[in-house]
Design a protein around this motif. Structure first.
Motif, PDB file in Angstrom:
ATOM      1  N   VAL A  75      -6.237  -0.186  -0.262  1.00 47.00           N
ATOM      2  CA  VAL A  75      -5.364   0.957  -0.012  1.00 47.00           C
ATOM      3  C   VAL A  75      -6.150   2.225  -0.293  1.00 47.00           C
ATOM      4  N   GLY A  76      -6.205   3.111   0.682  1.00 46.13           N
ATOM      5  CA  GLY A  76      -6.955   4.352   0.513  1.00 46.13           C
ATOM      6  C   GLY A  76      -6.125   5.604   0.665  1.00 46.13           C
ATOM      7  N   TYR A  77      -4.884   5.468   1.158  1.00 41.29           N
ATOM      8  CA  TYR A  77      -4.063   6.640   1.442  1.00 41.29           C
ATOM      9  C   TYR A  77      -2.643   6.490   0.902  1.00 41.29           C
ATOM     10  N   LEU A  78      -2.054   7.614   0.563  1.00 42.99           N
ATOM     11  CA  LEU A  78      -0.645   7.693   0.196  1.00 42.99           C
ATOM     12  C   LEU A  78       0.062   8.528   1.253  1.00 42.99           C
ATOM     13  N   ARG A  79       1.149   7.978   1.789  1.00 45.34           N
ATOM     14  CA  ARG A  79       1.941   8.686   2.796  1.00 45.34           C
ATOM     15  C   ARG A  79       3.344   8.888   2.243  1.00 45.34           C
ATOM     16  N   LEU A  80       3.821  10.122   2.313  1.00 43.75           N
ATOM     17  CA  LEU A  80       5.139  10.480   1.781  1.00 43.75           C
ATOM     18  C   LEU A  80       6.050  10.952   2.899  1.00 43.75           C
ATOM     19  N   PHE A  81       7.298  10.476   2.868  1.00 41.67           N
ATOM     20  CA  PHE A  81       8.331  10.942   3.788  1.00 41.67           C
ATOM     21  C   PHE A  81       9.506  11.449   2.971  1.00 41.67           C
ATOM     22  N   ALA A  82      10.071  12.576   3.385  1.00 41.76           N
ATOM     23  CA  ALA A  82      11.287  13.108   2.767  1.00 41.76           C
ATOM     24  C   ALA A  82      11.982  13.967   3.808  1.00 41.76           C
ATOM     25  N   GLY A  83      13.153  13.518   4.272  1.00 39.73           N
ATOM     26  CA  GLY A  83      13.837  14.258   5.321  1.00 39.73           C
ATOM     27  C   GLY A  83      12.949  14.337   6.555  1.00 39.73           C
ATOM     28  N   GLY A  84      12.719  15.536   7.027  1.00 42.50           N
ATOM     29  CA  GLY A  84      11.859  15.716   8.192  1.00 42.50           C
ATOM     30  C   GLY A  84      10.404  15.945   7.840  1.00 42.50           C
ATOM     31  N   HIS A  85      10.055  15.885   6.557  1.00 44.66           N
ATOM     32  CA  HIS A  85       8.686  16.138   6.114  1.00 44.66           C
ATOM     33  C   HIS A  85       7.863  14.851   6.084  1.00 44.66           C
ATOM     34  N   ARG A  86       6.601  15.005   6.382  1.00 49.84           N
ATOM     35  CA  ARG A  86       5.641  13.899   6.255  1.00 49.84           C
ATOM     36  C   ARG A  86       4.328  14.474   5.768  1.00 49.84           C
ATOM     37  N   VAL A  87       3.779  13.903   4.703  1.00 44.70           N
ATOM     38  CA  VAL A  87       2.486  14.332   4.163  1.00 44.70           C
ATOM     39  C   VAL A  87       1.670  13.090   3.850  1.00 44.70           C
ATOM     40  N   GLU A  88       0.396  13.152   4.153  1.00 43.78           N
ATOM     41  CA  GLU A  88      -0.496  12.030   3.850  1.00 43.78           C
ATOM     42  C   GLU A  88      -1.790  12.574   3.255  1.00 43.78           C
ATOM     43  N   PHE A  89      -2.283  11.903   2.225  1.00 40.69           N
ATOM     44  CA  PHE A  89      -3.567  12.314   1.668  1.00 40.69           C
ATOM     45  C   PHE A  89      -4.308  11.097   1.131  1.00 40.69           C
ATOM     46  N   ALA A  90      -5.628  11.244   1.052  1.00 39.91           N
ATOM     47  CA  ALA A  90      -6.465  10.158   0.555  1.00 39.91           C
ATOM     48  C   ALA A  90      -6.355  10.068  -0.961  1.00 39.91           C
ATOM     49  N   LEU A  91      -6.271   8.855  -1.460  1.00 34.42           N
ATOM     50  CA  LEU A  91      -6.308   8.641  -2.901  1.00 34.42           C
ATOM     51  C   LEU A  91      -7.714   8.926  -3.415  1.00 34.42           C
ATOM     52  N   PRO A  92      -7.849   9.319  -4.677  1.00 31.95           N
ATOM     53  CA  PRO A  92      -9.180   9.656  -5.191  1.00 31.95           C
ATOM     54  C   PRO A  92     -10.148   8.482  -5.200  1.00 31.95           C
ATOM     55  N   TYR A  93      -9.632   7.268  -5.373  1.00 30.21           N
ATOM     56  CA  TYR A  93     -10.460   6.067  -5.370  1.00 30.21           C
ATOM     57  C   TYR A  93      -9.690   4.925  -4.711  1.00 30.21           C
ATOM     58  N   ARG A  94     -10.383   3.871  -4.375  1.00 32.75           N
ATOM     59  CA  ARG A  94      -9.753   2.741  -3.691  1.00 32.75           C
ATOM     60  C   ARG A  94      -8.745   2.043  -4.590  1.00 32.75           C
ATOM     61  N   ALA A  95      -7.588   1.771  -4.038  1.00 32.08           N
ATOM     62  CA  ALA A  95      -6.543   1.004  -4.711  1.00 32.08           C
ATOM     63  C   ALA A  95      -6.318  -0.280  -3.908  1.00 32.08           C
ATOM     64  N   ALA A  96      -5.247  -1.010  -4.218  1.00 31.12           N
ATOM     65  CA  ALA A  96      -5.032  -2.281  -3.526  1.00 31.12           C
ATOM     66  C   ALA A  96      -3.562  -2.670  -3.582  1.00 31.12           C
ATOM     67  N   GLY A  97      -3.187  -3.553  -2.672  1.00 37.38           N
ATOM     68  CA  GLY A  97      -1.856  -4.145  -2.657  1.00 37.38           C
ATOM     69  C   GLY A  97      -1.972  -5.647  -2.830  1.00 37.38           C
ATOM     70  N   LEU A  98      -1.283  -6.191  -3.829  1.00 35.46           N
ATOM     71  CA  LEU A  98      -1.331  -7.629  -4.108  1.00 35.46           C
ATOM     72  C   LEU A  98       0.009  -8.039  -4.707  1.00 35.46           C
ATOM     73  N   SER A  99       0.570  -9.139  -4.221  1.00 34.76           N
ATOM     74  CA  SER A  99       1.869  -9.566  -4.724  1.00 34.76           C
ATOM     75  C   SER A  99       1.788  -9.987  -6.181  1.00 34.76           C
ATOM     76  N   ARG A 100       2.879  -9.776  -6.899  1.00 34.84           N
ATOM     77  CA  ARG A 100       2.944 -10.223  -8.282  1.00 34.84           C
ATOM     78  C   ARG A 100       2.868 -11.747  -8.371  1.00 34.84           C
ATOM     79  N   ARG A 101       3.343 -12.426  -7.356  1.00 37.14           N
ATOM     80  CA  ARG A 101       3.270 -13.889  -7.335  1.00 37.14           C
ATOM     81  C   ARG A 101       1.822 -14.359  -7.490  1.00 37.14           C
ATOM     82  N   VAL A 102       0.919 -13.749  -6.747  1.00 39.43           N
ATOM     83  CA  VAL A 102      -0.488 -14.131  -6.793  1.00 39.43           C
ATOM     84  C   VAL A 102      -1.163 -13.589  -8.041  1.00 39.43           C
ATOM     85  N   LEU A 103      -0.912 -12.318  -8.357  1.00 41.54           N
ATOM     86  CA  LEU A 103      -1.573 -11.696  -9.506  1.00 41.54           C
ATOM     87  C   LEU A 103      -1.192 -12.377 -10.808  1.00 41.54           C
ATOM     88  N   ASP A 104       0.102 -12.560 -11.041  1.00 42.15           N
ATOM     89  CA  ASP A 104       0.550 -13.149 -12.311  1.00 42.15           C
ATOM     90  C   ASP A 104       0.036 -14.570 -12.476  1.00 42.15           C
TER      91      ASP A 104
END
Length: 385
Positions: A75-104
């Motif tokens: 995961v390298g980006y955060l995207r935000l939605f609120a009403g009609g607004h949309r903003v996206e920016f790069a995270l400062p460092y690489r993150a990741a998505g992993l299910s708790r089922r696998v991680l735990d």
């Protein structure tokens, strides 16, 4: 392990999530026999978690867990939605998505290999802080020279969090899994997405198997119409979220009530270490809950190894101070996004100065540590996506 066991053990850890497992690994590697009790007999999903920030990835790496080898999605980006607004920016460092089922499961397995004694599928009904003891659902009682409480957002009778004086009603957490979908996978690739709405927010994140993790944090009063009624309301308030969900409400949600976001404790009973969410509960929109759990588990275990059970009180005070900044910043963001005016101001600020979002992402980390990936520059992306 079932049936009669020793009445007294060196260390008892209640809860097999990231905090409890990290503590068990650290203690076992330090030569202390730790007994890790978890109510789940096998792999399971958690209501919260799934996003691993750069500090969480570093904590896992130190424990010997490569999240990407487990299938984590970068995961390298955060995207935000609120009403009609949309903003996206790069995270400062690489993150990741992993299910708790696998991680735990990976962490518990590592704890067992390190030498911790695993008691899976056993439910603890109550605890006695004076005796440092726990009572299982079959009536059996065990005590430890030290007790590490790692039950996450769930309370344990006898050691429930002290919420006296708290003005805000605790929130509710909901989680569902959205099926594999090619267009959704394309839109969410490399991104964590947050949808802000009245008195709550929802997060979307791709998991290792291609499904999408949908997590929501909402004010408790919004559940008056039930989960289905709530989702119908939210899908009107957050049309881009409804698009991601293909207009369909998932048939099953895992839920937990009474989540005291912003709570921290600096006190504890002798010989009892409150780790993970039992020590501090950071708003889930900050995405640092797993890192805080891992960090507190390792830190408590190290204090126990270095100074014994009597280190609990001093360690808890230090963690209270250490958790102040990330929890406070996350609370400011959560409260600011509650209402229409606050969300509008927040989104306009991020559109004009996306570097503020990057700074907020860094300020809500329990640790500045990262995995060594390239630091990203920030950008705003107000167009359609």
């Amino acid at each position: 392990m079932h049936g009669k066991g020793p009445s007294t053990v060196p260390v008892l850890i209640v809860g097999g999530g990231p905090a409890g497992a990290a503590a068990a690994i650290t203690l076992a590697r330090g030569g202390v026999e730790a007994y890790l009790v978890d109510r789940h007999a096998g792999p399971h999903d958690g209501v919260c978690g799934g996003f691993l920030g750069w500090d969480a990835l570093a904590e896992l790496r130190d424990l010997g867990v490569d999240a990407f080898a487990l299938g984590a999605r970068p995961v390298g980006y955060l995207r935000l939605f609120a009403g009609g607004h949309r903003v996206e920016f790069a995270l400062p460092y690489r993150a990741a998505g992993l299910s708790r089922r696998v991680l735990d499961e990976a962490l518990i397995g590592l704890a067992g290999k390190a030498g911790a004694v695993l008691l899976r599928g056993r439910t603890v009904r109550a605890a006695d802080p004076v005796r440092r003891s726990i009572r299982f659902d079959d009536g059996e009682e065990w005590s430890g020279a030290a007790l590490l409480l790692a039950t996450g957002k769930h309370e344990l009778r006898g050691l429930a969090r002290d919420l006296h004086g708290r003005k805000e009603t605790p929130s509710a957490g909901l989680r569902a899994q959205l099926p594999v979908d090619a267009s959704r996978s394309r839109d969410l690739a490399g991104t964590i997405e947050l949808h802000l709405f009245d008195r709550g927010y929802a997060g979307l994140l791709l998991q290792e198997d291609g499904t999408t993790n949908l997590c929501l944090a909402v004010a408790h009063e919004r559940l008056a119409a039930g989960v289905v009624g709530l989702m119908k309301e939210i899908m009107v308030e957050a049309p881009r979220l409804a698009e991601r969900m293909k207009g369909a409400i998932p048939p099953h949600f895992d839920a937990i009530a009474g989540v005291p976001y912003g709570w921290r404790t600096g006190t504890t009973s002798p010989g009892i270490f409150r780790i993970g969410d039992q020590g501090a509960v950071i708003a889930s929109l900050a995405g640092d809950g797993i890192a805080m759990a891992l960090n507190s588990g390792v830190s408590a275990a190290q204090a126990l190894l270095d100074h014994g059970p009597e280190a609990a009180a001093d360690w808890q005070r230090r963690m209270h101070r250490r958790n102040f900044r990330p929890v406070a910043v996350a609370e400011a963001l959560r409260h600011g996004a509650k209402g229409t005016v606050g969300r509008d101001v927040l989104m306009r600020l991020l559109r004009w100065m996306p570097a503020l979002g990057v700074q907020a992402a860094q300020l809500t980390r329990i640790s500045a540590r990262r995995t060594g990936g390239r630091k990203s520059g920030a950008r705003s992306a107000p167009g359609p996506g």
